[in-house]
Motif scaffolding. Structure first.
Motif, PDB file in Angstrom:
ATOM      1  N   LEU A 222       0.840  -1.189   0.000  1.00  0.00           N
ATOM      2  CA  LEU A 222       0.000   0.000   0.000  1.00  0.00           C
ATOM      3  C   LEU A 222       0.880   1.246   0.000  1.00  0.00           C
ATOM      4  O   LEU A 222       1.813   1.361   0.795  1.00  0.00           O
ATOM      5  CB  LEU A 222      -0.903   0.005   1.227  1.00  0.00           C
ATOM      6  CG  LEU A 222      -1.917  -1.135   1.327  1.00  0.00           C
ATOM      7  CD1 LEU A 222      -2.632  -1.091   2.677  1.00  0.00           C
ATOM      8  CD2 LEU A 222      -2.922  -1.074   0.193  1.00  0.00           C
TER       9      LEU A 222
ATOM     10  N   GLY B 102      -5.656   7.185  -7.818  1.00  0.00           N
ATOM     11  CA  GLY B 102      -4.911   5.934  -7.715  1.00  0.00           C
ATOM     12  C   GLY B 102      -3.408   6.115  -7.628  1.00  0.00           C
ATOM     13  O   GLY B 102      -2.664   5.137  -7.681  1.00  0.00           O
TER      14      GLY B 102
ATOM     15  N   ASP C 169      -2.637   4.722  -2.266  1.00  0.00           N
ATOM     16  CA  ASP C 169      -3.737   3.887  -1.784  1.00  0.00           C
ATOM     17  C   ASP C 169      -4.313   4.367  -0.464  1.00  0.00           C
ATOM     18  O   ASP C 169      -5.440   4.015  -0.100  1.00  0.00           O
ATOM     19  CB  ASP C 169      -3.250   2.444  -1.605  1.00  0.00           C
ATOM     20  CG  ASP C 169      -2.590   1.900  -2.849  1.00  0.00           C
ATOM     21  OD1 ASP C 169      -3.266   1.860  -3.895  1.00  0.00           O
ATOM     22  OD2 ASP C 169      -1.391   1.550  -2.786  1.00  0.00           O
TER      23      ASP C 169
ATOM     24  N   VAL D  60      -8.962   6.119   2.662  1.00  0.00           N
ATOM     25  CA  VAL D  60      -8.759   5.206   1.543  1.00  0.00           C
ATOM     26  C   VAL D  60      -9.972   5.321   0.625  1.00  0.00           C
ATOM     27  O   VAL D  60     -11.035   5.792   1.028  1.00  0.00           O
ATOM     28  CB  VAL D  60      -8.590   3.744   2.011  1.00  0.00           C
ATOM     29  CG1 VAL D  60      -7.308   3.571   2.824  1.00  0.00           C
ATOM     30  CG2 VAL D  60      -9.795   3.279   2.835  1.00  0.00           C
TER      31      VAL D  60
ATOM     32  N   ASP E 263     -11.969   0.455  -2.646  1.00  0.00           N
ATOM     33  CA  ASP E 263     -10.747  -0.334  -2.535  1.00  0.00           C
ATOM     34  C   ASP E 263     -10.871  -1.237  -1.315  1.00  0.00           C
ATOM     35  O   ASP E 263     -10.425  -0.904  -0.215  1.00  0.00           O
ATOM     36  CB  ASP E 263      -9.530   0.589  -2.415  1.00  0.00           C
ATOM     37  CG  ASP E 263      -8.201  -0.154  -2.459  1.00  0.00           C
ATOM     38  OD1 ASP E 263      -8.204  -1.399  -2.292  1.00  0.00           O
ATOM     39  OD2 ASP E 263      -7.161   0.505  -2.640  1.00  0.00           O
TER      40      ASP E 263
ATOM     41  N   ALA F  28      -7.684  -2.071   0.834  1.00  0.00           N
ATOM     42  CA  ALA F  28      -7.185  -0.968   1.648  1.00  0.00           C
ATOM     43  C   ALA F  28      -8.142  -0.659   2.792  1.00  0.00           C
ATOM     44  O   ALA F  28      -7.706  -0.358   3.916  1.00  0.00           O
ATOM     45  CB  ALA F  28      -6.969   0.261   0.781  1.00  0.00           C
TER      46      ALA F  28
END
Length: 319
Positions: free
Chosen positions: A4, A70, A73, A205, A209, A212
């Protein structure tokens, strides 16, 4: 499992704060490393633009855009710097909060109430300026910006170096960079009420995702998160930004939350403070209850004339 990327500004404090998050993620079995993002706020800081003139979100919006695109993360913010409006793109967690109070770094380790008459105190925050003027009208307030070392370097050492008698800083930041020994005192919140959510980090986050989201959920401290929600709801109810002369203070003990909020005239002439308490039992609904407490304080402050005080302290007026 992917590594990450933890987005952060490159300042020492920001790197340190993000580093604690990166280390915690890695320790929890989710490899992470720092990713540096330059923000317009860094340039405004270098130019010493007064903090109440640079706009809400100057340090955070670029980080959020990098997260949304993006480029990273995870994004780590000082929660007090984020706009209060919810952003559905992101999930937020709040790790264990540091001490929210202010500290004074001063010549001769002199306390705020004992500074010489007419002493010059460095701070760029209207909230601090207003409360210092209310407490000590004789003191001069000098707007300063820069990293922690730069600001502390403005304090004289008795040999002619430095042009200020003292600077006011957030204790959490000074502690995180290992500089707490420089503090002359930790200021009583009754003298200078901290900024809403001061000392709290916000880890964001992307909501879509899942990996994450699962990784950062383990970092959330329920009490710290609820306290930050309550304090920030005062700002939201007042429709005020993070540079407004608004303070907040909360404590949780014995199943109760105490919440205090204040609005302060920039010239020190008016001080509106209200407080309330509510049940806090560690349940998921605590965040909703905390927000209701904050809204209650905000409404009471508005009824007492907070909007007029904040309008008078708008950026068009001098510090």
């Amino acid at each position: 499992m992917r590594t990450l990327l933890v987005g952060t500004r490159a300042s020492v404090l920001a790197r340190t704060q993000a580093g604690t998050v990166s280390d915690a993620l890695t320790a929890g079995g989710n490899p992470a490393e720092l990713h540096f993002v330059h923000t317009p706020g860094d340039a405004s800081q270098k130019a010493q633009t007064p903090v109440n003139r640079i706009g809400v979100g100057v340090f955070t919006e670029t980080l959020r855009n990098a997260l949304a695109a993006g480029e990273c993360d995870v994004a780590v913010h000082s929660f007090k710097d984020l706009p209060t409006a919810a952003d559905p793109r992101f999930i937020q967690v709040v790790p264990l909060r540091a001490d929210a109070r202010e500290v004074l770094v001063s010549l001769g380790n002199t306390r705020l109430r004992d500074l010489p008459e007419g002493a010059q105190v460095g701070t760029g925050a209207p909230r601090r300026v207003a409360q210092i003027r209310g407490l000590r009208p004789d003191l001069g307030c000098v707007p300063i910006r820069g990293n922690i070392d730069t600001r502390m370097g403005r304090v004289g050492d008795g040999s002619g170096e430095g042009d200020l008698a003292a600077v006011v800083l957030a204790r959490a930041g000074l502690e995180r960079v290992g500089g707490l020994a420089r503090a002359a005192e930790t200021v009583d919140p009754a003298d200078i009420m901290p900024a809403p959510a001061q000392g709290a980090l916000c880890v964001e986050v992307r909501a879509d995702d899942a990996e994450a989201v699962a990784a950062v959920r383990a970092l959330d401290d329920h009490v710290s998160h609820a306290r930050a929600v309550a304090e920030r709801q005062i700002l939201a109810t007042l429709q005020a930004g993070c540079t407004a002369p608004v303070g907040a203070w909360s404590e949780v003990s014995n199943g109760r939350m105490l919440l205090r909020g204040g609005v302060f005239a920039l010239d020190g002439s008016r001080r509106l403070v209200r407080e309330t308490t509510g049940a806090f039992d560690g349940a998921d609904h605590d965040h909703v209850a905390a927000a209701e407490l904050g809204a209650r304080i905000g409404r009471e402050l508005l009824e007492e004339g907070a909007a007029e005080i904040m309008a008078a302290a708008a950026p068009s007026g001098p510090l």
